[in-house]
Design a protein around this motif. Structure first.
Motif, mmCIF file in Angstrom:
data_model
loop_
_atom_site.group_PDB
_atom_site.id
_atom_site.type_symbol
_atom_site.label_atom_id
_atom_site.label_comp_id
_atom_site.label_asym_id
_atom_site.label_seq_id
_atom_site.Cartn_x
_atom_site.Cartn_y
_atom_site.Cartn_z
ATOM 1 N N SER A 1 -22.221 -74.246 43.504
ATOM 2 C CA SER A 1 -21.120 -75.188 43.289
ATOM 3 C C SER A 1 -20.887 -75.314 41.796
ATOM 4 O O SER A 1 -21.740 -74.937 40.983
ATOM 5 N N THR B 1 -20.736 -83.840 48.733
ATOM 6 C CA THR B 1 -21.389 -84.597 47.664
ATOM 7 C C THR B 1 -22.804 -85.005 48.062
ATOM 8 O O THR B 1 -23.746 -84.893 47.273
ATOM 9 N N LYS B 2 -22.961 -85.464 49.294
ATOM 10 C CA LYS B 2 -24.281 -85.890 49.774
ATOM 11 C C LYS B 2 -25.253 -84.717 49.793
ATOM 12 O O LYS B 2 -26.430 -84.861 49.424
ATOM 13 N N ASN C 1 -15.569 -84.055 51.951
ATOM 14 C CA ASN C 1 -15.951 -84.220 50.541
ATOM 15 C C ASN C 1 -17.223 -85.056 50.406
ATOM 16 O O ASN C 1 -18.095 -84.766 49.578
ATOM 17 N N GLN C 2 -17.332 -86.106 51.209
ATOM 18 C CA GLN C 2 -18.515 -86.958 51.174
ATOM 19 C C GLN C 2 -19.762 -86.185 51.605
ATOM 20 O O GLN C 2 -20.844 -86.363 51.026
ATOM 21 N N ASP D 1 -25.085 -81.969 47.903
ATOM 22 C CA ASP D 1 -25.400 -81.595 46.523
ATOM 23 C C ASP D 1 -26.370 -82.581 45.883
ATOM 24 O O ASP D 1 -27.294 -82.191 45.158
ATOM 25 N N GLU D 2 -26.169 -83.881 46.134
ATOM 26 C CA GLU D 2 -27.059 -84.898 45.571
ATOM 27 C C GLU D 2 -28.467 -84.777 46.140
ATOM 28 O O GLU D 2 -29.458 -84.894 45.414
ATOM 29 N N THR E 1 -23.165 -77.499 36.272
ATOM 30 C CA THR E 1 -22.566 -78.806 35.986
ATOM 31 C C THR E 1 -22.335 -78.962 34.487
ATOM 32 O O THR E 1 -23.210 -78.643 33.677
ATOM 33 N N PHE F 1 -15.620 -79.089 41.808
ATOM 34 C CA PHE F 1 -15.172 -80.475 41.655
ATOM 35 C C PHE F 1 -14.986 -80.752 40.170
ATOM 36 O O PHE F 1 -15.891 -80.517 39.365
ATOM 37 N N GLN G 1 -19.365 -78.243 38.994
ATOM 38 C CA GLN G 1 -18.888 -79.602 38.757
ATOM 39 C C GLN G 1 -18.599 -79.776 37.274
ATOM 40 O O GLN G 1 -19.430 -79.443 36.425
#
Length: 346
Positions: free
Chosen positions: A209, A118-119, A114-115, A121-122, A192, A230, A211
């Motif tokens: 993705s 997220t990393k 998951n980390q 995507d960021e 998002t 997410f 969110q």
């Protein structure tokens, strides 16, 4: 005669007893050896899993860290797509290995994945310009402020361009609205949504993705999501989508129709009802194929609840949706939802 019979039977009984004892001892030794072999096999399997998993995690993390701004946006997008495929392969490898992993190990590895997601995507949101969503024609005339800063076609030297990049939500703070997104707006993009209430959202195509945060009384009908969905702080919502992974946090009273190729994860959730995805549209199968998801695999019942690690009792925080609770006619359900919440098109 009776004495002689007893004398002849006693040695025979002793021999039988001895044979039975030896047979029990042999079985105990075999069981012990078999258990030792199983433990050794599991230990070797765990060591091999940890070696492969940690190596792949390190490799993906290094690739993400190495991503830098570039004028070649096509090449950047291609590299992020490659990282996304590696993350998907890592998730599949982990999911296929969970049968011999402890609950603690499963939770730890899932957090690591998951980390990384997220990393990635960021980092992608920082390096690649986000596709703008707009349905109204906007005037190309410069604003009064911008006009005052232009002299002879040149920007005044004291005008500085801000280097601070804020996270741009596809949509946020909408109420009682119907929003539609088509494939050319969605494909490979990160969709998002934040602080939406009483909204219907159609997302056709194959998103990278999805969110969602702080959604209330919303209906979200999505096509295929090649990586993760997410969602957090969602209340009384209905979701339908296909994805590689679902992560749902801090949500209550939600109905989820899902096709998920790995394992769904929930945490700090209550009253979550889950069923196989039955929502579709004319291009759904094509979008599913283009997303890279395997439509023949659906682990909708394989839900990991990080607040419930017991193996002998099911989690009380989610349920398999009953037949009489499922949506049978999506068109009718959507119309009823729109009418009930006074929803208008944007």
């Amino acid at each position: 005669m009776e004495g002689e019979d007893m004398k002849t039977e006693t040695p025979k009984s002793g021999v039988l007893e001895m044979m039975a004892r030896r047979d029990r001892e042999r079985k105990l030794v075999n069981e012990k050896n078999q258990k030792a072999r199983q433990n050794k096999s599991q230990e070797e399997g765990l060591q091999y899993f940890e070696s492969v998993f940690d190596g792949k995690v390190c490799e993906i993390e290094n690739r993400i860290n190495a991503m830098i701004p570039s004028s070649d946006l096509g090449k950047l997008q291609e590299e992020f797509n490659s990282i996304a495929r590696d993350l998907q392969d890592l998730q599949k490898y982990f999911t296929n290995s969970t049968f011999f992993l402890s609950d603690h190990k499963i939770k730890t590895c899932q957090i690591v994945i998951n980390q990384l997601l997220t990393k990635s995507d960021e980092t992608k949101s920082k390096l690649l310009p986000k596709k703008k969503f707009g349905f109204k024609n906007k005037s190309s005339k410069p604003s009064a402020k911008l006009e005052s800063d232009i002299q002879d076609g040149q920007i005044k030297p004291d005008v500085k361009e801000s280097t601070h990049k804020e996270f741009l939500w596809t949509e946020s703070q909408k109420t009682n609205q119907l929003l539609k997104y088509t494939g050319d707006q969605v494909n490979n993009q990160d969709m998002t949504f934040k602080e939406m209430e009483n909204c219907v959202i159609f997302i056709n195509g194959h998103a990278g993705s999805l969110q969602m945060s702080k959604m209330k009384n919303c209906l979200v009908l999505c096509g295929a999501v090649s990586r993760s969905v997410f969602a957090d702080n969602c209340e009384n919502c209905t979701f339908a989508f296909a994805c590689q992974q679902l992560r749902l946090h801090s949500s209550t009273f939600c109905n989820i129709y899902i096709l998920v190729t790995s394992r769904a994860i929930i945490e700090d959730c209550k009253d979550i009802n889950i069923a196989p995805n039955t929502y579709s549209y004319s291009e759904y199968e094509s979008d599913l194929q283009k997303s890279g998801l395997d439509g023949s695999i659906n682990n909708w019942e394989n839900v990991g609840d990080f607040n419930w690690l017991s193996t002998d009792k099911p989690s009380p925080n989610w349920n398999r949706m009953k037949d009489d609770e499922k949506v049978c006619d999506w068109s009718q359900f959507i119309n009823d939802f729109i009418n009930a919440h006074n929803i208008t098109s944007e």
